[in-house]
Design a protein around this motif. Structure first.
Motif, mmCIF file in Angstrom:
data_model
loop_
_atom_site.group_PDB
_atom_site.id
_atom_site.type_symbol
_atom_site.label_atom_id
_atom_site.label_comp_id
_atom_site.label_asym_id
_atom_site.label_seq_id
_atom_site.Cartn_x
_atom_site.Cartn_y
_atom_site.Cartn_z
ATOM 1 N N ASP A 3 -3.169 -13.297 -5.036
ATOM 2 C CA ASP A 3 -3.139 -13.537 -3.656
ATOM 3 C C ASP A 3 -1.864 -13.015 -3.119
ATOM 4 O OD1 ASP A 3 -5.692 -14.552 -3.896
ATOM 5 O OD2 ASP A 3 -4.834 -16.705 -4.157
ATOM 6 N N LEU A 4 -1.974 -12.575 -1.568
ATOM 7 C CA LEU A 4 -0.897 -12.340 -1.011
ATOM 8 C C LEU A 4 0.220 -13.555 -0.819
ATOM 9 C CD1 LEU A 4 -2.088 -10.094 1.934
ATOM 10 C CD2 LEU A 4 -1.484 -9.470 -0.344
ATOM 11 N N ILE A 5 -0.215 -14.731 -0.885
ATOM 12 C CA ILE A 5 0.770 -15.782 -1.004
ATOM 13 C C ILE A 5 0.174 -16.627 -2.255
ATOM 14 C CG2 ILE A 5 1.785 -17.740 0.388
ATOM 15 C CD1 ILE A 5 1.404 -16.138 2.823
ATOM 16 N N SER A 6 1.064 -17.013 -2.958
ATOM 17 C CA SER A 6 0.960 -17.952 -4.100
ATOM 18 C C SER A 6 2.255 -18.820 -4.616
ATOM 19 C CB SER A 6 0.281 -17.094 -5.391
ATOM 20 O OG SER A 6 1.624 -16.627 -5.774
ATOM 21 N N ARG A 7 1.854 -19.736 -5.217
ATOM 22 C CA ARG A 7 3.130 -20.756 -5.832
ATOM 23 C C ARG A 7 4.317 -19.687 -5.981
ATOM 24 N NH1 ARG A 7 0.396 -24.806 -9.796
ATOM 25 N NH2 ARG A 7 -0.790 -22.765 -10.392
ATOM 26 N N LYS A 105 7.973 -11.304 6.422
ATOM 27 C CA LYS A 105 7.076 -11.582 5.390
ATOM 28 C C LYS A 105 5.416 -10.904 5.707
ATOM 29 C CE LYS A 105 5.124 -16.119 3.944
ATOM 30 N NZ LYS A 105 5.180 -17.661 4.252
ATOM 31 N N ILE A 106 4.913 -10.523 4.724
ATOM 32 C CA ILE A 106 3.429 -9.912 4.896
ATOM 33 C C ILE A 106 2.467 -10.856 4.220
ATOM 34 C CG2 ILE A 106 2.217 -7.747 4.116
ATOM 35 C CD1 ILE A 106 4.849 -6.594 3.265
ATOM 36 N N THR A 107 1.463 -11.335 5.070
ATOM 37 C CA THR A 107 0.397 -12.076 4.829
ATOM 38 C C THR A 107 -0.941 -11.544 4.924
ATOM 39 O OG1 THR A 107 0.416 -13.142 7.166
ATOM 40 C CG2 THR A 107 2.093 -14.114 5.400
ATOM 41 N N ASP A 108 -1.061 -10.352 5.212
ATOM 42 C CA ASP A 108 -2.403 -9.597 5.676
ATOM 43 C C ASP A 108 -2.653 -8.492 4.903
ATOM 44 O OD1 ASP A 108 -3.529 -7.511 7.648
ATOM 45 O OD2 ASP A 108 -4.779 -9.357 7.699
ATOM 46 N N LEU A 109 -3.834 -8.333 4.422
ATOM 47 C CA LEU A 109 -3.852 -7.172 3.409
ATOM 48 C C LEU A 109 -3.972 -5.580 4.114
ATOM 49 C CD1 LEU A 109 -4.518 -6.006 0.554
ATOM 50 C CD2 LEU A 109 -7.139 -6.353 1.059
ATOM 51 N N VAL A 110 -4.304 -6.008 5.307
ATOM 52 C CA VAL A 110 -4.443 -4.749 6.052
ATOM 53 C C VAL A 110 -2.978 -4.225 6.435
ATOM 54 C CG1 VAL A 110 -5.193 -3.677 8.134
ATOM 55 C CG2 VAL A 110 -6.650 -5.013 6.953
ATOM 56 N N TYR A 111 -2.267 -5.196 6.887
ATOM 57 C CA TYR A 111 -0.504 -4.969 7.154
ATOM 58 C C TYR A 111 0.077 -4.344 5.960
ATOM 59 C CZ TYR A 111 3.972 -5.292 8.870
ATOM 60 O OH TYR A 111 5.135 -5.214 9.243
ATOM 61 N N LEU A 112 -0.352 -5.258 4.832
ATOM 62 C CA LEU A 112 0.309 -4.716 3.495
ATOM 63 C C LEU A 112 -0.045 -3.306 3.193
ATOM 64 C CD1 LEU A 112 1.796 -5.344 0.871
ATOM 65 C CD2 LEU A 112 -0.012 -6.403 -0.211
ATOM 66 N N ARG A 113 -1.099 -2.556 3.377
ATOM 67 C CA ARG A 113 -1.635 -1.486 3.110
ATOM 68 C C ARG A 113 -0.738 -0.544 3.826
ATOM 69 N NH1 ARG A 113 -7.947 -2.719 2.943
ATOM 70 N NH2 ARG A 113 -8.259 -2.952 0.679
ATOM 71 N N ASN A 114 -0.740 -1.020 5.332
ATOM 72 C CA ASN A 114 -0.004 0.159 6.337
ATOM 73 C C ASN A 114 1.439 0.000 6.108
ATOM 74 O OD1 ASN A 114 -2.636 0.230 7.388
ATOM 75 N ND2 ASN A 114 -1.958 -1.206 9.134
ATOM 76 N N VAL A 115 1.987 -1.001 5.525
ATOM 77 C CA VAL A 115 3.598 -0.957 5.584
ATOM 78 C C VAL A 115 3.981 -0.001 4.217
ATOM 79 C CG1 VAL A 115 3.727 -3.094 4.367
ATOM 80 C CG2 VAL A 115 5.789 -2.480 6.011
ATOM 81 N N ILE A 116 2.910 -0.209 3.294
ATOM 82 C CA ILE A 116 3.417 0.410 1.931
ATOM 83 C C ILE A 116 3.299 1.945 2.479
ATOM 84 C CG2 ILE A 116 2.446 1.368 -0.107
ATOM 85 C CD1 ILE A 116 1.544 -1.775 -0.609
#
Length: 300
Positions: A3-7, A105-116
């Motif tokens: 997950d994008l955020i976990s323990r 902080k990146i919490t959204d999958l779409v944003y993560l793809r775009n920022v990569i």
């Protein structure tokens, strides 16, 4: 895929706004040091952080990292300390003036793809000798690429390098490198430590990745604003944007606009997409004196 955020942590975009510092990397040997410094940091934080991608430019860095925020901040502190030490050794400490960081902080999958995709195309926008898939100072060229197999066949294990040579390469006495670390040429291959398969799993396929790297101008503009990054675009990319703006606002092609219409488009290109006067002149065929009056060069 986690997950994008976990323990264990979450995804972060760590960047250093280049407009605030001097030119950090001036020649090939500087960039080689930078690549080895990233490899060294990857080894130091091996059990605490995972680097998904990175890119080194002449005056700034971009990293996409998974982990705990405090560890990412320690990562930056180590980067700062080691870069400062190198520049002091080179007699160029003044180039560190204004060097700072932003952590997003990146919490959204779409944003993560775009920022990569944003990070992986950053270098080629600055240097016209490269594409997003050939720029050498980062990990961008390895994703969905045969280079993974090619470099793996050429690898030279870092464990085979004499201790004194490693101290010279890394400007450090650290010598606890994971067994998987290997050299390609003069520096540690990013394949040694980048989470290539994890990054690729974020995208539907190679076509999906390529489409984001090559076409998401609007999304890249938004990312750049968020971190106050002075991103630039090629004439071809700006031409596509210009056409869309013109058709949306005036229902006319850009070169069919009158002077006032062209100036409206020019302002959008300048303020939203960081287009310089030369690009706007080429694209809209406006007079240089008009553009210099509207956007004085001294302000850029």
């Amino acid at each position: 895929m986690r997950d994008l955020i976990s323990r264990e942590g979450c995804f972060w975009h760590l960047c250093t706004p280049g407009e605030l510092s001097g030119v950090l990397f001036r020649k090939r040997s500087d960039y080689v040091f930078g690549m080895n410094m990233v490899g060294l940091l990857a080894a130091i934080f091996w059990d605490r952080l995972k680097i998904y991608t990175f890119q080194i430019m002449s005056n700034h860095f971009h990293f996409i990292i998974y982990g705990d925020k405090d560890e990412v901040l320690l990562f930056y502190s180590e980067l700062y300390r080691r870069l400062k030490k190198f520049l002091v050794f080179e007699g160029r400490f003044s180039d560190m003036k204004g060097f700072s960081y932003k952590l997003i902080k990146i919490t959204d999958l779409v944003y993560l793809r775009n920022v990569i995709a944003y990070v992986n195309r950053n270098g080629y926008l600055i240097d016209s000798n490269y594409t997003p898939f050939s720029y050498p100072w980062g990990s961008n060229r390895y994703f969905f690429s045969m280079l993974q197999e090619y470099e793996s066949q050429l690898q030279f294990s870092l464990q085979q390098v004499p201790v004194n040579e490693k101290r010279r390469m890394f400007h450090s006495h650290f010598n606890t490198f994971p067994p998987c670390f290997f050299l390609i040429g003069q520096y540690v291959s990013p394949l040694s430590y980048i989470a290539i398969s994890d990054v690729e799993s974020l995208f539907n396929n190679a076509h999906h990745y390529y489409s984001l790297v090559s076409r998401l101008v609007e999304s890249f503009s938004d990312i750049a604003k968020e971190q106050a990054d002075k991103i630039v675009y090629t004439d071809e990319e700006l031409s596509s944007v210009m056409y869309s703006i013109s058709m949306e606002k005036f229902k006319q092609k850009p070169l069919q606009l009158d002077k006032d219409g062209k100036l409206v488009v020019a302002k959008i290109l300048h303020f939203k997409y960081n287009a310089n006067n030369q690009q706007i002149r080429r694209l809209l065929r406006l007079d240089t004196d008009i553009l210099n009056s509207l956007f004085p060069p001294s302000r850029r």
